[in-house]
Motif scaffolding. Sequence first.
Motif, PDB file in Angstrom:
ATOM      1  N   LEU A  87       0.831  -1.211   0.000  1.00  0.00           N
ATOM      2  CA  LEU A  87       0.000   0.000   0.000  1.00  0.00           C
ATOM      3  C   LEU A  87       0.870   1.267   0.000  1.00  0.00           C
ATOM      4  CD1 LEU A  87      -2.611   1.675   0.186  1.00  0.00           C
ATOM      5  CD2 LEU A  87      -2.453   1.445   2.677  1.00  0.00           C
ATOM      6  N   LEU A  88       1.609   1.487   1.092  1.00  0.00           N
ATOM      7  CA  LEU A  88       2.386   2.733   1.182  1.00  0.00           C
ATOM      8  C   LEU A  88       3.499   2.762   0.145  1.00  0.00           C
ATOM      9  CD1 LEU A  88       2.349   3.164   5.065  1.00  0.00           C
ATOM     10  CD2 LEU A  88       1.073   4.479   3.362  1.00  0.00           C
ATOM     11  N   ILE A  91       1.806   4.122  -2.819  1.00  0.00           N
ATOM     12  CA  ILE A  91       1.484   5.532  -2.580  1.00  0.00           C
ATOM     13  C   ILE A  91       2.753   6.394  -2.684  1.00  0.00           C
ATOM     14  CG2 ILE A  91       0.736   7.194  -0.801  1.00  0.00           C
ATOM     15  CD1 ILE A  91      -1.412   5.172   0.027  1.00  0.00           C
ATOM     16  N   ARG A  92       3.876   5.876  -2.158  1.00  0.00           N
ATOM     17  CA  ARG A  92       5.161   6.595  -2.301  1.00  0.00           C
ATOM     18  C   ARG A  92       5.501   6.802  -3.771  1.00  0.00           C
ATOM     19  NH1 ARG A  92       6.759   2.518   1.582  1.00  0.00           N
ATOM     20  NH2 ARG A  92       6.348   3.482   3.600  1.00  0.00           N
ATOM     21  N   ALA A 131      -7.421  -1.266   0.141  1.00  0.00           N
ATOM     22  CA  ALA A 131      -6.912   0.087   0.387  1.00  0.00           C
ATOM     23  C   ALA A 131      -6.372   0.703  -0.902  1.00  0.00           C
ATOM     24  CB  ALA A 131      -5.820   0.042   1.458  1.00  0.00           C
ATOM     25  N   ALA A 134      -9.216   1.747  -3.375  1.00  0.00           N
ATOM     26  CA  ALA A 134      -9.934   2.957  -2.962  1.00  0.00           C
ATOM     27  C   ALA A 134      -9.028   4.185  -3.078  1.00  0.00           C
ATOM     28  CB  ALA A 134     -10.463   2.798  -1.536  1.00  0.00           C
ATOM     29  N   PHE A 135      -7.737   4.007  -2.775  1.00  0.00           N
ATOM     30  CA  PHE A 135      -6.781   5.115  -2.965  1.00  0.00           C
ATOM     31  C   PHE A 135      -6.777   5.580  -4.418  1.00  0.00           C
ATOM     32  CE2 PHE A 135      -2.549   6.280  -4.554  1.00  0.00           C
ATOM     33  CZ  PHE A 135      -2.359   7.484  -3.870  1.00  0.00           C
ATOM     34  N   ARG A 137      -9.137   5.347  -6.703  1.00  0.00           N
ATOM     35  CA  ARG A 137     -10.355   6.103  -7.035  1.00  0.00           C
ATOM     36  C   ARG A 137     -10.266   7.533  -6.493  1.00  0.00           C
ATOM     37  NH1 ARG A 137     -12.888   0.860  -6.252  1.00  0.00           N
ATOM     38  NH2 ARG A 137     -12.891   1.222  -4.002  1.00  0.00           N
ATOM     39  N   ALA A 138      -9.704   7.669  -5.274  1.00  0.00           N
ATOM     40  CA  ALA A 138      -9.620   8.995  -4.647  1.00  0.00           C
ATOM     41  C   ALA A 138      -8.553   9.856  -5.310  1.00  0.00           C
ATOM     42  CB  ALA A 138      -9.326   8.841  -3.153  1.00  0.00           C
ATOM     43  N   ALA A 139      -7.379   9.268  -5.570  1.00  0.00           N
ATOM     44  CA  ALA A 139      -6.283  10.043  -6.166  1.00  0.00           C
ATOM     45  C   ALA A 139      -6.660  10.517  -7.566  1.00  0.00           C
ATOM     46  CB  ALA A 139      -5.004   9.207  -6.209  1.00  0.00           C
ATOM     47  N   ILE A 141      -9.218  11.857  -8.716  1.00  0.00           N
ATOM     48  CA  ILE A 141      -9.905  13.157  -8.816  1.00  0.00           C
ATOM     49  C   ILE A 141      -9.048  14.316  -8.311  1.00  0.00           C
ATOM     50  CG2 ILE A 141     -12.198  12.082  -8.657  1.00  0.00           C
ATOM     51  CD1 ILE A 141     -12.407  13.291  -5.810  1.00  0.00           C
ATOM     52  N   GLU A 142      -7.821  14.009  -7.837  1.00  0.00           N
ATOM     53  CA  GLU A 142      -6.984  15.085  -7.297  1.00  0.00           C
ATOM     54  C   GLU A 142      -5.629  15.239  -7.986  1.00  0.00           C
ATOM     55  OE1 GLU A 142      -7.045  16.351  -3.231  1.00  0.00           O
ATOM     56  OE2 GLU A 142      -8.141  14.544  -2.647  1.00  0.00           O
ATOM     57  N   LEU A 143      -5.234  14.286  -8.800  1.00  0.00           N
ATOM     58  CA  LEU A 143      -3.924  14.412  -9.458  1.00  0.00           C
ATOM     59  C   LEU A 143      -3.930  15.621 -10.395  1.00  0.00           C
ATOM     60  CD1 LEU A 143      -3.004  10.686 -10.204  1.00  0.00           C
ATOM     61  CD2 LEU A 143      -1.750  12.261  -8.720  1.00  0.00           C
TER      62      LEU A 143
ATOM     63  N   LEU B  71      -4.613  15.814  -1.626  1.00  0.00           N
ATOM     64  CA  LEU B  71      -3.691  14.734  -1.986  1.00  0.00           C
ATOM     65  C   LEU B  71      -2.237  15.185  -1.953  1.00  0.00           C
ATOM     66  CD1 LEU B  71      -3.602  11.745  -3.129  1.00  0.00           C
ATOM     67  CD2 LEU B  71      -3.426  12.807  -5.382  1.00  0.00           C
ATOM     68  N   THR B 115     -15.319   5.089   0.250  1.00  0.00           N
ATOM     69  CA  THR B 115     -14.703   3.910  -0.370  1.00  0.00           C
ATOM     70  C   THR B 115     -14.934   3.896  -1.873  1.00  0.00           C
ATOM     71  OG1 THR B 115     -15.498   2.698   1.573  1.00  0.00           O
ATOM     72  CG2 THR B 115     -14.502   1.405  -0.219  1.00  0.00           C
ATOM     73  N   PRO B 118     -15.280   9.096  -4.104  1.00  0.00           N
ATOM     74  CA  PRO B 118     -14.310   9.973  -3.448  1.00  0.00           C
ATOM     75  C   PRO B 118     -14.726  11.436  -3.460  1.00  0.00           C
ATOM     76  CG  PRO B 118     -13.535   9.369  -5.635  1.00  0.00           C
ATOM     77  CD  PRO B 118     -14.799   8.576  -5.402  1.00  0.00           C
ATOM     78  N   THR B 127      -8.920   5.372   1.311  1.00  0.00           N
ATOM     79  CA  THR B 127      -7.932   4.297   1.450  1.00  0.00           C
ATOM     80  C   THR B 127      -8.260   3.410   2.643  1.00  0.00           C
ATOM     81  OG1 THR B 127      -6.230   5.708   0.454  1.00  0.00           O
ATOM     82  CG2 THR B 127      -5.467   3.834   1.749  1.00  0.00           C
ATOM     83  N   GLY B 130     -11.576   1.437   2.188  1.00  0.00           N
ATOM     84  CA  GLY B 130     -11.402   0.307   1.267  1.00  0.00           C
ATOM     85  C   GLY B 130     -10.721  -0.860   1.952  1.00  0.00           C
ATOM     86  N   ALA B 131      -9.753  -0.546   2.797  1.00  0.00           N
ATOM     87  CA  ALA B 131      -9.048  -1.583   3.541  1.00  0.00           C
ATOM     88  C   ALA B 131      -9.994  -2.302   4.507  1.00  0.00           C
ATOM     89  CB  ALA B 131      -7.873  -0.968   4.303  1.00  0.00           C
TER      90      ALA B 131
END
Lengths: 199, 199
Positions: A87-88, A91-92, A131, A134-135, A137-139, A141-143, B71, B115, B118, B127, B130-131
């Motif tokens: 996960l992280l 994300i990194r 995780a 869902a990350f 889907r969320a990212a 809309i913000e990238l 983000l 989840t 977003p 995130t 979702g987890a």
Amino acid sequence: MKVLIVGANGTLGKAVAAELGARHNVVGASRSSGDVHVDLRDAASVETMFRELGQVDAVICAAGKVPFAPLAELNEAKYLEGLQDKLLGQIRLVSAGTPHVRDGGSFTLITGILTEQPILSGAVASTVNGAVEAFVRAAAIELPRGIRINVVSPTVLTEAMHAYAPYFRGFEPVSAARAAMAFARSVEGRQTGQVYKIW
Amino acid sequence: MKVLIVGANGTLGKAVAAELGARHNVVGASRSSGDVHVDLRDAASVETMFRELGQVDAVICAAGKVPFAPLAELNEAKYLEGLQDKLLGQIRLVSAGTPHVRDGGSFTLITGILTEQPILSGAVASTVNGAVEAFVRAAAIELPRGIRINVVSPTVLTEAMHAYAPYFRGFEPVSAARAAMAFARSVEGRQTGQVYKIW
């Protein structure tokens, strides 16, 4: 396009490199081999990789480990081990990579069927995959600058069945080559925030 | 039934206590008030609570905090803050609670609409949710003695709209009382591994 593939030496990574290498300039990264070295568990390592690499059009992750153990034997350290890596780690890759990805470029991450279809001893894998999806889907809309992000969720790979068959009875495997096509769909298409389920 | 509600003093927790308190013996837990005190971020605190409580028929979680930020401003500490609280906190509740839950009893956890849908600044929430949902599907096939586990995913609550409306434009809120019904469906029904979406 210049395409970075993290985990390029794994079964899936090699198939992705073959699929995309036919049309694009592929740079392979992995912990101890490949064109560049990176350890996704270490933020400094990820940042160093992008500094050395310069601008890229697409970042692909085909790496990420999680521990497998019966639910009753899982402790906090095991969950954190999986979260820190798959996960992280991914994300990194997105956080450090965003400034280096060209406008309209893409990230394509990796999860797996266990997000939705659990197996015995797979609770950490399911948790981490859920995780990551869902990350994504969320990212999405913000990238900034039209940068896209998707994730490929394959079922068990045919090439891995010699080791994993006992854990995946009744799961119909797919070839790494077929799973690799979804990475091309993400990189060369225009969708974002998608989970490509290869099962 | 003896029903433990963690987060019993929150907006949702109060509604769950009202819904289930009409038919069952409800014990409320929260960080600093309620019948018993617990901090889900602290494994020892969760174990102490269950030792003092004895056997229960149902464990409900209506608590869990995550940080909200754009983000681009999220760092590893922020992700870990959310994972430690709403994900690992709920996993601690399941791990420590399992020996204290009667045969066929249940856990009911909490996530939320982020989840799948977003919002800006909600990447950690998505995130973590979702987890938790994937953990619930995985744990459902491994819990012993017929113990069940489900999760309730409400949209934004009507009662919270005074604070959250700017973040949830166009989201149709539901009352805490309506979301609370899903906890009763989990506790008094027989399903397991379900995500009850209240939206």
